[in-house]
Write an enzyme that holds these catalytic residues in place. Structure first.
Site, PDB file in Angstrom:
ATOM      1  N   LEU A   1     -20.218   1.577  -5.056  1.00 12.34           N
ATOM      2  CA  LEU A   1     -21.319   1.698  -5.767  1.00 12.34           C
ATOM      3  C   LEU A   1     -22.161   1.362  -4.632  1.00 12.34           C
ATOM      4  CD1 LEU A   1     -20.936  -0.565  -9.346  1.00 12.34           C
ATOM      5  CD2 LEU A   1     -20.946   1.670  -8.957  1.00 12.34           C
ATOM      6  N   LEU A   2     -22.950   0.834  -3.579  1.00 10.79           N
ATOM      7  CA  LEU A   2     -23.302   0.807  -2.793  1.00 10.79           C
ATOM      8  C   LEU A   2     -23.282   1.953  -1.246  1.00 10.79           C
ATOM      9  CD1 LEU A   2     -22.630  -3.209  -2.753  1.00 10.79           C
ATOM     10  CD2 LEU A   2     -24.476  -1.913  -3.811  1.00 10.79           C
TER      11      LEU A   2
ATOM     12  N   TYR B   1       0.922  -0.894  -0.028  1.00 13.20           N
ATOM     13  CA  TYR B   1      -0.195   0.049   0.178  1.00 13.20           C
ATOM     14  C   TYR B   1       0.811   1.482   0.065  1.00 13.20           C
ATOM     15  CZ  TYR B   1      -4.132  -2.680   0.820  1.00 13.20           C
ATOM     16  OH  TYR B   1      -5.133  -3.511   1.034  1.00 13.20           O
TER      17      TYR B   1
ATOM     18  N   GLY C   1     -24.828   4.752  -2.974  1.00 17.22           N
ATOM     19  CA  GLY C   1     -25.750   5.678  -3.292  1.00 17.22           C
ATOM     20  C   GLY C   1     -24.886   6.655  -4.085  1.00 17.22           C
TER      21      GLY C   1
ATOM     22  N   PRO D   1     -16.631  -3.506   0.534  1.00 19.44           N
ATOM     23  CA  PRO D   1     -18.068  -4.160   1.305  1.00 19.44           C
ATOM     24  C   PRO D   1     -18.825  -3.057   0.141  1.00 19.44           C
ATOM     25  CG  PRO D   1     -17.018  -2.210   2.514  1.00 19.44           C
ATOM     26  CD  PRO D   1     -15.913  -3.365   1.838  1.00 19.44           C
TER      27      PRO D   1
END
Length: 328
Positions: free
Chosen positions: A217-218, A53, A220, A212
């Site tokens: 996309l999940l 990372y 809103g 998650p």
């Protein structure tokens, strides 16, 4: 904060995991420090990172940021269950990647130095290595455990049969083996329900879902698109996914509005309700995003709501584990 045991271990971890992949590339060091401080205030004790990372070859920039946060003292390191990863390319030479014993041991030493700590609580293999025998991998991990540098070992992005093979080899050595599997799992991506989650439950691994919200996309995405708030969901792989699933996402956001909850909260609450899931990884870029993640604990999804989510985001095949998902 709610806590659970990580898989079959006695280790208590928060039911949300703080993901640090944004630290450095998208979130500067002062803001990263503020997010980690607030996470502890909320009782989030499981923090996840990786040696790659920061995305500068060999630099381990995100681990270094975390190390400087620990160095401030105040019991920060002792309060955190630290998870990092090994496998990714950390240099241009052949042995600076993968899961050879040489790379595992060397990468662990490098991560410890960057993180300014004496031990890693959960050392995760970032990907399966098809070239390295399990005897070699477990010998290296046993050495690190015996030295007190690693306490538990986990996997990431493994198939179900990889988990089985790993545990069989560990059992032959009287070694604890894997205690957690980190995999992509969300309403839009449910493949792991076929074999990974059943294998993890059978062998006593806790599931730590990454992405998650499926790249935003999940969270809103369509509402944010209309109001000009979109960020992650308007870039990268999320653009194509939003085009493909637009009608489903629209219906999902309408359903969330009916329930009176934000789409992010519903997506996290759904994962928290799934069998075998220990702690979904949240990747806040700001303290405000971190704070809002805790609303998921206020969401109660009854059987009717869960059934509607299955209609919107059908599981693979007929649902459930393999082979029942496709066979009689």
């Amino acid at each position: 904060m709610e806590y659970t045991n990580l898989g079959r271990t006695g280790l208590s971890v928060s039911r949300l995991c703080l993901g640090t992949m944004n630290f450095g590339p998208q979130t500067d060091e002062p803001d990263s420090f503020a997010i980690m401080d607030r996470a502890l205030e909320h009782g989030i004790n499981l923090h996840d990172t990786a040696n790659v990372y920061g995305w500068h070859l060999g630099a381990g920039a995100t681990e270094e940021i975390i190390g400087r946060w620990y160095a401030q003292g105040g019991g920060r390191r002792d309060k955190v269950v630290l998870a990092t990863k090994v496998y990714g390319k950390m240099g241009d030479w052949p042995n600076e990647q993968g899961l050879s014993a040489r790379h595992i041991v060397r990468a662990c030493e490098d991560s410890l130095r960057r993180l300014q700590t004496d031990w890693i609580d959960l050392y995760q293999m970032h990907h399966v290595s098809r070239q390295t025998p399990w005897e070699e991998i477990w010998q290296a991990m046993e050495t690190l455990v015996a030295q007190g540098k690693v306490l538990y070992v986990g996997s990431s992005n493994f198939a179900g049969w990889h988990i089985g093979a790993a545990q069989q080899a560990a059992a032959q050595r009287n070694f604890l083996g894997l205690v957690a599997e980190q995999c992509i799992y969300n309403l839009l991506t449910r493949y792991v329900e076929l074999e990974v989650i059943p294998a993890a439950q059978h062998h006593g691994l806790g599931i730590i879902p990454w992405s998650p919200l499926h790249g935003g996309l999940l969270s809103g995405a369509i509402r944010k698109e209309a109001t000009g708030e979109s960020a992650r969901s308007a870039s990268g792989r999320s653009v194509a996914a939003l085009t493909e699933h637009r009608s489903t996402i629209e219906a999902y956001e309408e359903f969330c509005a009916e329930l009176g909850h934000d789409p992010t909260d519903i997506a996290l609450a759904w994962l928290l309700s799934r069998p075998g899931v220990a702690a979904p990884i949240i990747g806040p870029r700001t303290v405000a995003q971190l704070d809002s993640s805790l609303r998921a604990f206020d969401v109660v999804l009854d059987d009717s709501a869960l059934a509607r989510l299955d209609e919107l985001f059908p599981p693979v095949g007929r649902g459930g584990p393999a082979p029942e998902a496709w066979a009689w």
